[in-house]
Each structure stands twice: as C-alpha cells, then as structure tokens.
Design an enzyme around this catalytic site. Structure first.
Site, PDB file in Angstrom:
ATOM      1  N   SER A  51       0.800  -1.227   0.000  1.00  0.00           N
ATOM      2  CA  SER A  51       0.000   0.000   0.000  1.00  0.00           C
ATOM      3  C   SER A  51       0.834   1.278   0.000  1.00  0.00           C
ATOM      4  O   SER A  51       0.390   2.299  -0.510  1.00  0.00           O
ATOM      5  CB  SER A  51      -0.918   0.023   1.233  1.00  0.00           C
ATOM      6  OG  SER A  51      -0.155  -0.122   2.417  1.00  0.00           O
ATOM      7  N   ASP A 231      -0.057   6.592  11.053  1.00  0.00           N
ATOM      8  CA  ASP A 231      -0.361   5.323  11.722  1.00  0.00           C
ATOM      9  C   ASP A 231       0.888   4.488  12.001  1.00  0.00           C
ATOM     10  O   ASP A 231       0.789   3.368  12.495  1.00  0.00           O
ATOM     11  CB  ASP A 231      -1.362   4.510  10.887  1.00  0.00           C
ATOM     12  CG  ASP A 231      -0.824   4.141   9.505  1.00  0.00           C
ATOM     13  OD1 ASP A 231       0.331   4.489   9.194  1.00  0.00           O
ATOM     14  OD2 ASP A 231      -1.563   3.503   8.731  1.00  0.00           O
ATOM     15  N   HIS A 234       1.942   3.920   7.102  1.00  0.00           N
ATOM     16  CA  HIS A 234       1.806   4.670   5.853  1.00  0.00           C
ATOM     17  C   HIS A 234       2.379   6.069   6.011  1.00  0.00           C
ATOM     18  O   HIS A 234       2.273   6.680   7.082  1.00  0.00           O
ATOM     19  CB  HIS A 234       0.334   4.742   5.446  1.00  0.00           C
ATOM     20  CG  HIS A 234      -0.261   3.380   5.246  1.00  0.00           C
ATOM     21  ND1 HIS A 234      -0.932   2.723   6.255  1.00  0.00           N
ATOM     22  CD2 HIS A 234      -0.239   2.548   4.182  1.00  0.00           C
ATOM     23  CE1 HIS A 234      -1.306   1.528   5.804  1.00  0.00           C
ATOM     24  NE2 HIS A 234      -0.900   1.400   4.552  1.00  0.00           N
TER      25      HIS A 234
END
Lengths: 252, 252
Positions: A51, A231, A234
């Site tokens: 991601s 977080d 990311h």
C-alpha cells in the site's frame, strides 16, 4: 549450491566496492550497496510493493501508460517519478507503479510474471515486508508466514528476477515502521529482523538498498513521528517526499 | 484615487527593492517582484486557480484537512506542498488547494469569500488567466470577457484581498501556454497580453511573481513542448514538477 553461494557473495562484494565512493560522498540519509544507477535512454522504471507504493493509484487504462499521474498513486513513487522526469527530460523514461495494498512476498510472487517480468523493467524497485510481519500478528488473519518465510520468499523472488531479467537493476527499499499509531512497542525487536533480512537480500543480489528506516529515524529525532506517518506504517505527504528524495539519490 | 495609485506604486517599488538581492542571486528560472517569502510557524498556504491548480483534487471532507494528499490534487500544488512540508517540518504548515477546473477571474471573484478569505491564508498563490483567454475564443462559449476585463477583474480581486487579508503574502503565477496540442499560432500575440497583465498586477501589489512562461520556454529549447504539456495548457508530471520547483524557489 556452493557455486551459487559464491556467486552471490561475489556479487555482494562487487556491489559494496562499487558503492563505496558514492557511500563516502553521500549524506547520512543515503546508503547504497550498489553504486549510483545510471539511467539509459528509454529506461523502464517499475515500482513494486504494498500500500505504501500503491498509494491509491488508478488501475486499468491509465496503468498501461507510462508516467501517468493517476496510475502512479499519490505516494513516494509518484513523487520520485516526478523528480526523475524533471531531472532527466532527455532520457525518455517510462515509469510504472504496480504496488498493491496489503501485499506480502507471496502476493508479489503470485503476480510476478504479469506485473513485473512482462513490463521488462530496466530498473525495478521493491518495497515489501511490513505486511509480512503485521498480518502474521493479527489473530483474525489466516496468514501464518514467519521471518524465515519472508527471507526465503524474497530470495526466491530475486532469483527468478535475475533469471528472467538479468540486466535489470534492482532497488530494494528497507521496510520501515515508526512507533506511533498502529505500531506499538510489541512490534520490536521482531520487526527489526524483517528489515535486516531485506538488507541481507539486497547485499546477496548486489542491489541498491534505500535505508528507509534510518532516514525516518533520523528526522524523527527532532520532529514527532506522526508528522511522517499518521499510523506508523503509511507515509504522510512529508514522509512520502522524504522517502522519494532518498530514493532519487540512488541515481546518478 | 490618486492616493491609492501612489500607494500601489510605492508597494510595487518596495517589492522590487526587496526582491533585488534575491533576483540577482537566483537562477534564470526564478524571478520575484517581492523578496523570498519567510514562512512563519503555523502558516496557512492556499493555492487558488483553475484546472492546472485543481488537478483532480478531492472535494468534501478531505478538503477541510490541511496537507491532505487527496485534497491537494496531482499537479504542481501537490508537488510544491510535498516539497515545503519536507523542507520545513518544524513549521507546522497547513496547506490547502481550492483550484477549480475551468475557472476564470469572475469565477474566483464569485467564490472568494468562501474559498479564500474564510481560510485566512498567510500565503495565497493564484494561477489564473488561460481560461479568461481560451473561453473567449470558443464560439460555443457564452463568455465574452476581454483582456481589459481580465486585468480589471484581477486588480479588483487583489484590492479586496488586501482589504480583507492585509497581512497575506501573495504569489502570482504567470499564466502560460505552450504552442502544442490545443494551442495554435492563432493564440499569439493575444495570449501574451494576458501574461503581461498578470505581471503588471503582481508589480502593482508587490506580489511575488513566478514567471512560469519563461521557465517553460527555457526547458522547451531542448526538449519537445509536449514533454511538459500534452495539450499546451495542462502540465504533464514533468511539467508540474518544473513548475513546483519554480514555485518553491520563492520561499526562504
């Protein structure tokens, strides 16, 4: 087996030697096991990963076009692509992103032919590892891979890559986290072993290694960690630019 | 009226004098009518303009958050924001984008209170003008604004801005096109007058002026124009990075 190991050791040594002058000349934010990468005209550059690389990129038709803003996501890959395209306008670079959220080593392995080999990259950048650890933690996740699975799977992936794409220059980005948000003390030192495994693989294959964790640790001395990552996993926009700068510094 | 004109002249003179040392020290890609901008801690930075600024930004909730990647679009504003956030991590900058595709001066004027004044920016960057010319060309477009309407409307907008936001530093980006794609020879010299009007307004108000057209002309000597802009109006990723670099160079 022995001769392969020697070959790998020699590659690593060669990588280190080539990298030495650039390493000495570089800022602490940059370290490479291989020397700075020279981009040939028309070079295809491919970002692979999870991601952090994906970063909301468009699939479908935009992804078939190189240097497509939508297809490059909104993360470090997009920022690094913009910087390279500006820096080397005469090189006719063709940049793609094939990161997919949630991916681990087995996911990359499963789509390697279609999403990596088929693109015939001249430069292949890989950032993978945080999910290999994180997903194994979650009690509701069926993934039970270990550190050894990560290291072995990563090595197999690069062996395949060297066989199928012998001329491709490989950039390995160190998996990273910051102890904030989702990431608690309980992640350490287990997660550190994944970082070490990635570095070991980079050395074995003479790849250029981007020490993302060191770069993030460095700036987190003075600035709160959540400025770089909300977080702990990311990157914020500031964090993505930081990482893109480190990535671009691997090039001549 | 006379005293206002003198005030404006004096502001312009002051801006030029302040700008002189930085102008002499700068690369040809950069020129500012005002000196380099110092960013105070917590500064709010707002990008205003048309599609080149908008660049597919998300509306709604993301737009209410500063430094939100989705809300900053995928163009020069996003790239400039990333660079500033990386460069000044201790400044706690708050960056917003309120560019809207298709906008001309009257559109900005119509939404100025809500989309600019209400945000109380410390730095306000405006790129507007290509549609003011382009839409007046199209036979099927009801817009009939002239060059004089552009100049007068721009001046009125900045007068309002100075009244409502007296401490705000203003950055004016020169409207630009490249003769490729949609942009034909027929655009010149008429379009050049819009560029000149924008520069005149920047001087009148002591704003920092980003000479986008010169920057683009410069790199287009060696590299085909469509590398920087596919249609002559909107920037490619390489063009957006070029422009972002010029924009960021206006800051200390």
């Amino acid at each position: 087996m022995n001769s392969r190991r020697n070959f790998l050791k020699n590659s690593a040594l060669f990588g280190s030697l080539v990298g030495l002058p650039s390493l000495l000349a570089s800022t602490p934010a940059r370290a490479a096991t291989a020397g700075p990468i020279d981009l040939k005209k028309g070079a295809v550059i491919l970002f692979q990963g999870d991601s952090i690389t994906d970063s909301g990129r468009s699939r479908g038709r935009p992804a078939s076009q190189p240097n497509n803003s939508d297809a490059l996501g909104k993360g470090y890959a997009f920022l690094a692509a913009a910087a390279l395209l500006r820096k080397y306008p005469g090189k006719d670079l063709k940049i793609f992103n094939r990161g997919i959220s949630g991916n681990k080593i087995p996911d990359l392995a499963g789509r390697w032919e279609k999403d990596t080999v088929a693109l015939q990259p001249d430069v292949l950048s890989i950032l993978i590892g945080v999910n290999d650890y994180w997903h194994s933690l979650r009690s509701n996740n069926p993934y039970k891979g270990t550190l050894q699975d990560y290291e072995n799977g990563f090595r197999d992936l690069l062996k395949r890559t060297k066989e199928k794409l012998p001329g491709t220059k490989i950039v390995l980005c160190e998996p990273f986290v910051l102890e904030t948000g989702t990431v608690t003390k309980a992640w350490f030192p287990a997660f550190d072993e994944y970082r070490k495994a990635a570095r070991k693989i980079a050395e074995e294959f003479g790849a250029t290694f981007i020490p993302c964790q060191s770069v993030l640790n460095d700036v987190s001395k003075d600035i709160p960690k959540n400025y770089w990552s909300h977080d702990g996993i990311h990157l914020t926009l500031a964090g993505a630019q930081l990482m893109a700068n480190a990535w671009v510094s691997a090039f001549k």
